[in-house]
Scaffold this motif. Structure first.
Motif, PDB file in Angstrom:
ATOM      1  N   ALA A 179       0.883  -1.323  -0.090  1.00  0.00           N
ATOM      2  CA  ALA A 179       0.028  -0.229  -0.064  1.00  0.00           C
ATOM      3  C   ALA A 179       0.905   1.284   0.016  1.00  0.00           C
ATOM      4  O   ALA A 179       0.486   2.116  -0.873  1.00  0.00           O
ATOM      5  CB  ALA A 179      -0.989   0.007   1.018  1.00  0.00           C
ATOM      6  N   GLN A 180       1.752   1.265   0.798  1.00  0.00           N
ATOM      7  CA  GLN A 180       2.852   2.434   0.850  1.00  0.00           C
ATOM      8  C   GLN A 180       3.545   2.473  -0.483  1.00  0.00           C
ATOM      9  O   GLN A 180       3.553   3.781  -1.003  1.00  0.00           O
ATOM     10  CB  GLN A 180       4.075   2.209   1.711  1.00  0.00           C
ATOM     11  CG  GLN A 180       3.358   1.909   3.348  1.00  0.00           C
ATOM     12  CD  GLN A 180       4.408   1.615   4.207  1.00  0.00           C
ATOM     13  OE1 GLN A 180       5.699   1.866   3.975  1.00  0.00           O
ATOM     14  NE2 GLN A 180       3.899   1.150   5.539  1.00  0.00           N
TER      15      GLN A 180
ATOM     16  N   PRO B 219      13.780   3.129  -1.862  1.00  0.00           N
ATOM     17  CA  PRO B 219      12.082   2.793  -2.385  1.00  0.00           C
ATOM     18  C   PRO B 219      11.947   2.618  -3.797  1.00  0.00           C
ATOM     19  O   PRO B 219      11.425   1.891  -4.358  1.00  0.00           O
ATOM     20  CB  PRO B 219      11.183   3.557  -1.699  1.00  0.00           C
ATOM     21  CG  PRO B 219      11.969   3.979  -0.268  1.00  0.00           C
ATOM     22  CD  PRO B 219      13.311   4.295  -0.722  1.00  0.00           C
ATOM     23  N   ASN B 220      12.631   3.748  -4.462  1.00  0.00           N
ATOM     24  CA  ASN B 220      12.589   3.747  -5.775  1.00  0.00           C
ATOM     25  C   ASN B 220      13.581   2.993  -6.633  1.00  0.00           C
ATOM     26  O   ASN B 220      13.693   3.184  -8.009  1.00  0.00           O
ATOM     27  CB  ASN B 220      12.650   5.260  -6.457  1.00  0.00           C
ATOM     28  CG  ASN B 220      14.117   5.743  -5.945  1.00  0.00           C
ATOM     29  OD1 ASN B 220      14.903   5.494  -5.088  1.00  0.00           O
ATOM     30  ND2 ASN B 220      14.376   7.213  -6.728  1.00  0.00           N
ATOM     31  N   ASN B 221      14.178   2.063  -5.909  1.00  0.00           N
ATOM     32  CA  ASN B 221      15.269   1.083  -6.531  1.00  0.00           C
ATOM     33  C   ASN B 221      14.715  -0.159  -6.662  1.00  0.00           C
ATOM     34  O   ASN B 221      15.286  -1.539  -6.611  1.00  0.00           O
ATOM     35  CB  ASN B 221      16.449   0.869  -5.934  1.00  0.00           C
ATOM     36  CG  ASN B 221      17.217   2.208  -5.896  1.00  0.00           C
ATOM     37  OD1 ASN B 221      17.753   2.832  -4.885  1.00  0.00           O
ATOM     38  ND2 ASN B 221      17.375   2.937  -7.029  1.00  0.00           N
ATOM     39  N   PHE B 222      13.246  -0.442  -6.379  1.00  0.00           N
ATOM     40  CA  PHE B 222      12.408  -1.705  -6.271  1.00  0.00           C
ATOM     41  C   PHE B 222      12.659  -2.495  -7.647  1.00  0.00           C
ATOM     42  O   PHE B 222      12.695  -3.722  -7.351  1.00  0.00           O
ATOM     43  CB  PHE B 222      10.969  -1.382  -6.212  1.00  0.00           C
ATOM     44  CG  PHE B 222      10.394  -0.596  -7.394  1.00  0.00           C
ATOM     45  CD1 PHE B 222       9.928  -1.381  -8.490  1.00  0.00           C
ATOM     46  CD2 PHE B 222      10.399   0.909  -7.479  1.00  0.00           C
ATOM     47  CE1 PHE B 222       9.291  -0.608  -9.508  1.00  0.00           C
ATOM     48  CE2 PHE B 222       9.897   1.365  -8.571  1.00  0.00           C
ATOM     49  CZ  PHE B 222       9.409   0.785  -9.385  1.00  0.00           C
TER      50      PHE B 222
ATOM     51  N   VAL C  93       1.289   4.202  -3.050  1.00  0.00           N
ATOM     52  CA  VAL C  93       1.076   5.821  -2.865  1.00  0.00           C
ATOM     53  C   VAL C  93       2.293   6.416  -3.561  1.00  0.00           C
ATOM     54  O   VAL C  93       2.228   7.397  -4.126  1.00  0.00           O
ATOM     55  CB  VAL C  93       0.712   5.927  -1.356  1.00  0.00           C
ATOM     56  CG1 VAL C  93       1.014   7.496  -1.202  1.00  0.00           C
ATOM     57  CG2 VAL C  93      -0.193   5.472  -0.849  1.00  0.00           C
ATOM     58  N   MET C  94       3.518   5.832  -3.283  1.00  0.00           N
ATOM     59  CA  MET C  94       4.774   6.633  -3.734  1.00  0.00           C
ATOM     60  C   MET C  94       4.682   6.599  -5.231  1.00  0.00           C
ATOM     61  O   MET C  94       5.095   7.564  -5.971  1.00  0.00           O
ATOM     62  CB  MET C  94       5.911   5.860  -3.265  1.00  0.00           C
ATOM     63  CG  MET C  94       7.393   6.320  -3.632  1.00  0.00           C
ATOM     64  SD  MET C  94       8.609   5.395  -3.261  1.00  0.00           S
ATOM     65  CE  MET C  94       8.533   4.287  -4.629  1.00  0.00           C
ATOM     66  N   GLN C  95       4.336   5.275  -5.767  1.00  0.00           N
ATOM     67  CA  GLN C  95       4.190   5.334  -7.447  1.00  0.00           C
ATOM     68  C   GLN C  95       3.169   5.978  -8.122  1.00  0.00           C
ATOM     69  O   GLN C  95       3.539   6.686  -8.970  1.00  0.00           O
ATOM     70  CB  GLN C  95       4.306   3.701  -7.724  1.00  0.00           C
ATOM     71  CG  GLN C  95       5.477   2.669  -7.292  1.00  0.00           C
ATOM     72  CD  GLN C  95       5.194   1.557  -7.405  1.00  0.00           C
ATOM     73  OE1 GLN C  95       4.170   0.728  -7.738  1.00  0.00           O
ATOM     74  NE2 GLN C  95       5.993   0.633  -6.937  1.00  0.00           N
ATOM     75  N   THR C  96       2.309   6.084  -7.299  1.00  0.00           N
ATOM     76  CA  THR C  96       1.134   7.168  -8.009  1.00  0.00           C
ATOM     77  C   THR C  96       1.638   8.676  -7.798  1.00  0.00           C
ATOM     78  O   THR C  96       1.407   9.213  -8.743  1.00  0.00           O
ATOM     79  CB  THR C  96      -0.100   7.211  -6.921  1.00  0.00           C
ATOM     80  OG1 THR C  96      -0.535   5.676  -6.975  1.00  0.00           O
ATOM     81  CG2 THR C  96      -1.187   7.865  -7.413  1.00  0.00           C
TER      82      THR C  96
ATOM     83  N   LEU D  11      10.992  -5.079   1.158  1.00  0.00           N
ATOM     84  CA  LEU D  11      11.240  -4.207  -0.247  1.00  0.00           C
ATOM     85  C   LEU D  11      11.637  -5.183  -1.394  1.00  0.00           C
ATOM     86  O   LEU D  11      10.757  -5.313  -2.567  1.00  0.00           O
ATOM     87  CB  LEU D  11      12.279  -3.262  -0.163  1.00  0.00           C
ATOM     88  CG  LEU D  11      12.839  -2.706  -1.646  1.00  0.00           C
ATOM     89  CD1 LEU D  11      11.505  -1.807  -2.073  1.00  0.00           C
ATOM     90  CD2 LEU D  11      13.960  -1.626  -1.676  1.00  0.00           C
ATOM     91  N   VAL D  12      12.215  -6.316  -0.887  1.00  0.00           N
ATOM     92  CA  VAL D  12      12.565  -7.333  -2.068  1.00  0.00           C
ATOM     93  C   VAL D  12      11.032  -8.063  -2.325  1.00  0.00           C
ATOM     94  O   VAL D  12      11.022  -8.373  -3.534  1.00  0.00           O
ATOM     95  CB  VAL D  12      13.637  -8.364  -1.473  1.00  0.00           C
ATOM     96  CG1 VAL D  12      13.899  -9.454  -2.507  1.00  0.00           C
ATOM     97  CG2 VAL D  12      15.003  -7.469  -1.248  1.00  0.00           C
TER      98      VAL D  12
END
Length: 382
Positions: free
Chosen positions: A55-56, A336-339, A59-62, A278-279
């Protein structure tokens, strides 16, 4: 003397593991109960954590999508300029500068392989290559596990590779470095054979290195195995690849520095320390698991590692160490943006789900006291 004894000890452990087709079947009862307890707890934790973190991340990707400019758009714009005849580094650094992307250190600028290839034969060309590598993976993995698995497991493995590698059909896959590199890595992993397949494996691995420098730990892990197994020809071959890779990265760094300007942004660093969540969440978001509820996706994202651990032999041990090592690095360093880093493990990692029933069966047999008889012939099996 101490180092010599350590090396001998590690060689003994590696040789012992290679001789086991069913390592989990050889565990004592208390260890089996511990494995089952840890597995159950970890799966429950993964289901809960992935649901929350999913869910988190959404939100970040949106928010990122609303900004109107992301990585795919960046690489697409760079490609347009390269096709028009502009120098790759001039185009890449200018686009990154315009849209507030960092340009230092030099690894923040991607290697030019995909862009130059796409400028030559287009994105459809990269898509054709990706599809070809996917089907090569299917054929290779059908034979890679040899006598260790049944024909039914081989067929299931082929189906899993297709499902988790379906991204190869994505029209813009030629813009996504990790997806191309991941397909090459999975193929390199399945191609390895002690006598002849290592050459093909090294060639494919070199292709992955040319696309993404983050593949380097795979080569280094292989070098450790080559030393322990005294495979000096393999080590020499890897040495040549490492020298060529180093030269290429030095040239890449020089080009990046030549086009960098004083006001360019530096990278915020890689110290996310977000842990395994994250992984696991990234695996659910960037694979076929996206079609499932996050809780189920979290369970299925973690289960494959049990299958790889239970596989046995060199291929099982090497695969397990590579997957866990990459997951650890991502847990410690990724922001987080290195997913998308997790895509380097696909499709191979998730196909381990096919091996889970085998691992559970071996644990049940271990509880019943039915241990495996070691077969020295298996030491040479993949």
């Amino acid at each position: 003397m101490v180092l010599h004894r350590m090396m001998d000890g590690l060689r003994g452990l590696l040789s012992g593991w290679n001789s086991l087709a069913h390592p989990l079947r050889n565990l004592p009862r208390w260890a089996v109960l511990l494995v089952l307890a840890v597995a159950a707890g970890s799966l429950a934790w993964s289901a809960i954590t992935v649901t929350e973190f999913h869910a988190q991340q959404r939100v970040m990707q949106t928010k990122a999508a609303k900004s109107g400019y992301g990585d795919l758009r960046l690489y697409e714009d760079i490609l347009k300029r390269v096709k028009a005849g502009e120098n790759y580094y001039s185009a890449a650094l200018d686009q990154q500068r315009k849209h507030n992307y960092p340009t230092s250190p030099f690894v923040t600028v991607r290697q030019p392989t995909l862009a130059l290839g796409a400028a030559w034969f287009g994105l459809p060309g990269w898509r054709a290559i990706a599809i070809g590598v996917l089907f090569a993976n299917i054929l290779v993995w059908m034979g890679a596990l040899g006598r260790r698995v049944t024909i039914l497991e081989k067929v299931a493995m082929a189906m899993a590779i297709f499902i988790f590698g379906i991204v190869a059909f994505y029209a813009r896959i030629g813009l996504i470095h990790e997806m191309i590199a991941g397909l090459f890595l999975s193929l390199a992993l399945g191609l390895y054979r002690p006598r002849f397949g290592w050459v093909l494996s090294l060639i494919v691995l070199s292709a992955a290195l040319a696309v993404r420098e983050m593949v380097l730990p795979f080569l280094l892990l292989w070098a450790v195995f080559a030393v322990l197994e005294r495979r000096w020809r393999e080590l020499a071959g890897m040495g040549i690849v490492l020298v060529l890779f180093t030269i290429g990265m030095v040239l890449h760094a020089q080009e990046v520095m030549a086009y960098r300007l004083p006001g360019d942004l530096p990278s915020p660093g890689w110290n996310g320390a977000l842990g395994p969540k994250l992984v696991l969440t990234s695996l659910t978001q960037l694979s076929f698991l996206l079609t499932l509820p996050p809780a189920w996706g979290g369970v299925l994202a973690l289960l494959p590692i049990l299958g790889w651990i239970g596989l046995g032999g060199r291929i099982g041990l090497f695969s397990t160490l590579w997957f866990l090592g990459m997951a650890l690095a991502m847990s410690l360093f990724a922001r987080p943006n290195n997913f998308y880093w997790v895509v380097l493990l696909l499709p191979a990692y998730l196909t381990g789900i096919v091996l889970v029933p085998r691992a559970l069966y071996d644990l049940v047999l271990a509880l019943l006291g039915r241990r495996e008889v070691r077969e020295p012939a298996l030491e040479k099996a993949p």
